[in-house]
Each structure stands twice: as structure tokens, then as C-alpha cells.
Design a protein around this motif. Structure first.
Motif, PDB file in Angstrom:
ATOM      1  N   SER A 156      50.209  12.892 -99.344  1.00  0.00           N
ATOM      2  CA  SER A 156      51.107  13.280 -98.263  1.00  0.00           C
ATOM      3  C   SER A 156      50.778  12.437 -97.038  1.00  0.00           C
ATOM      4  O   SER A 156      49.663  12.481 -96.524  1.00  0.00           O
ATOM      5  N   TRP A 186      58.054  10.402 -90.842  1.00  0.00           N
ATOM      6  CA  TRP A 186      57.775  11.833 -90.956  1.00  0.00           C
ATOM      7  C   TRP A 186      56.954  12.071 -92.209  1.00  0.00           C
ATOM      8  O   TRP A 186      56.743  11.139 -92.993  1.00  0.00           O
ATOM      9  N   HIS A 226      55.846  12.640 -95.757  1.00  0.00           N
ATOM     10  CA  HIS A 226      56.474  12.389 -97.053  1.00  0.00           C
ATOM     11  C   HIS A 226      55.380  12.057 -98.066  1.00  0.00           C
ATOM     12  O   HIS A 226      54.282  11.643 -97.695  1.00  0.00           O
ATOM     13  N   GLU A 227      55.676  12.264 -99.322  1.00  0.00           N
ATOM     14  CA  GLU A 227      54.704  11.968-100.363  1.00  0.00           C
ATOM     15  C   GLU A 227      54.918  10.552-100.901  1.00  0.00           C
ATOM     16  O   GLU A 227      56.057  10.094-101.034  1.00  0.00           O
TER      17      GLU A 227
END
Length: 278
Positions: free
Chosen positions: A174, A189, A191-192
Motif C-alpha cells: 500500500s 493517493w 493505492h496498492e
């Protein structure tokens, strides 16, 4: 009910928690940060120190007191005309085009800009949008104090014992921060990402290793650099990292206002991203 009542307690030295700080906590944090800066100024009233202190006061004033759209947060028009500041000479102080300020003038300016900021904060809505520039200014002032400490720090980082490289398995990671509070642009932002397996050194590259890179033609071999990195090297005419005066024979770098010799086993400093990649 104020939204600050719903926030968990946050310590003044919690940089992540401060991104969500409400009006009352921000007031305390801004005073605390300014007190730390004034303590550093008391230890060093050089021209460079006075310039850094002026920058702290100007930034607070520019983004809050002089900014009519401050309560709109990131929705504001950054190009909108600002109001006049408290000190007519601050532009000359920042640019160095006029007589430098005295320590007393700088302290007066810091006190005045903080007082106005706190008065405005007291009547600001306790909402993320309205508090955006207060949180941003707090982060900026803390960064100035960190830079101040770095410039004053004597000596060099300790040498590290060489250890075997570390192997990391493939995984999902992450990356970034979720919306809410103040989030720096580079963290937007959450996000994986898929991270393939990789090997990484167990400690930073030291000067002995970097000198070997440079002496092996590191700054002359295009195949070691990305396209942007090679263009940067050519444009800058770089032969060593910033603030490094000498690599061959012994590493000499600018630190703490003077020249210091770096031990071969100490971690490399002042390396730009392109240099690190190469």
C-alpha cells in the motif's frame, strides 16, 4: 459539535497526527514550532540564519494573513492578488537586495506574523478545507527547523558495518496516503502496487563505493544513466554530488559552514535522484 471533538488526541511531535489537527491543537503546534525556531535563532544570528527565520514568517503570512482565499484551501486561486504584509522590507530581506534585517527586526516580524495567524485561526472553521494552509505552514516551518539543525550539525554520519544484501519476496504494497486532513502532493493517493522480488543493500552506499563509481567513469558513461539523468548530468556539468568539493584522494564536502573530510565508510550525502539511480 466541533469536528475537533471527534479527533483522537495527538502529540505535538506527531507529524502524521498533525495532518489531521483541529483548530485548537494547530494553535498550540504553531506556537511550539515558532518557539523552536526562535531557540535556534538565539544560537546563531548569522545572515543565513536570519534569512531562514524571515522565510518562516513570510511563508506563514503569504499563505494565511495575506491570502484572501485561504479558507478555500486547495480550491483557492493561487494567482489571486495577495494583501499587503506587515513588513514593507520583507521582500528585500528575502532577496538580499537591501540592507539585511537586524536580529531584533526579525524577532519582531516573527512575533507579529504568528500573532496575526493565531487570531485568524481562532475564527476559522474547524474543517479540513479551511485549515489546509495552517497545516501546510506548520509542516513548512518544521522543515525549516530541520534544515537549520542539519546545517549546524557537526561531524559526519557514523560509518556502517558492511552486511550482506537483503532479499525481499514479491508482495503487494500500500503506497501513499488516504484522503483526509493534510496530504502532501507526493503522497496522493493511497493505492496498492505489485512489488516484484528484489535484492537491496542492507546499508546506504558509502563514500568508498561512490568514489569507485566516479573513478570508473560514472559521470562519463551514458549507459549508467536514465535518459533524463544523462541530460541532467550534461546540462549541469556534474562531476560529483552537490556540496562535494573533491572525490579523488579524499572526499571533501561542505558541512556546517566549512569543509570537512568524509571517512570512506560513511554514508554518501547530497546525492541527487539521478545520481542514486546511476
Amino acid at each position: 459539535m466541533s469536528t475537533s471533538a471527534l479527533r483522537p488526541p495527538v502529540a505535538l511531535d506527531d507529524p502524521v497526527g498533525m495532518r489531521h489537527a483541529g483548530r485548537e491543537l494547530l494553535s498550540l503546534a504553531l506556537m511550539d514550532s515558532r518557539n523552536h525556531l526562535l531557540a535556534r535563532l538565539a544560537l546563531n544570528e548569522s545572515t543565513a540564519s536570519l534569512h531562514r527565520a524571515v522565510e518562516a514568517g513570510w511563508y506563514l503570512e503569504h499563505w494565511i494573513a495575506c491570502h484572501p482565499q485561504r479558507n478555500r484551501g486547495e480550491a483557492c486561486d493561487d494567482s489571486a492578488v495577495r494583501l499587503a504584509g506587515l513588513e514593507p522590507s520583507v521582500g528585500h530581506w528575502r532577496s538580499g537586495t537591501g540592507p539585511p534585517p537586524t536580529p531584533e527586526q526579525v524577532r519582531d516580524y516573527l512575533a507579529a506574523t504568528l500573532e496575526v495567524t493565531l487570531d485568524l485561526l481562532a475564527t476559522t472553521a474547524d474543517e479540513d478545507q479551511a485549515l489546509h494552509f495552517y497545516r501546510q505552514s506548520l509542516l513548512h516551518e518544521d522543515r525549516l527547523s530541520e534544515a537549520w539543525d542539519e546545517a549546524r550539525r557537526a561531524g559526519q554520519p557514523a560509518s556502517r558495518v558492511q552486511r550482506e544484501a537483503l532479499w525481499m519476496p514479491a508482495q503487494r504494497w500500500s503506497l501513499g496516503s488516504a484522503p483526509g486532513g493534510y496530504v502532501p502532493l507526493l503522497e496522493r493517493w493511497a493505492h496498492e502496487v505489485d512489488v516484484p522480488e528484489f535484492e537491496i543493500d542492507a546499508q546506504p552506499v558509502n563514500w568508498a563505493q561512490y568514489v569507485e563509481f566516479a573513478e570508473d567513469g560514472g559521470y562519463d558513461r551514458a549507459e549508467l544513466w536514465s535518459a533524463d539523468g544523462w541530460a541532467w548530468v550534461r546540462a549541469e556539468g556534474r562531476r560529483a554530488p552537490a556540496h562535494v568539493e573533491q572525490l579523488r584522494g579524499a572526499v571533501l564536502l561542505e558541512r556546517g559552514g566549512g569543509m570537512q573530510r568524509a571517512a570512506a565508510g560513511q554514508p554518501v550525502m547530497h546525492v541527487a535522484l539521478h545520481e542514486a539511480e546511476a
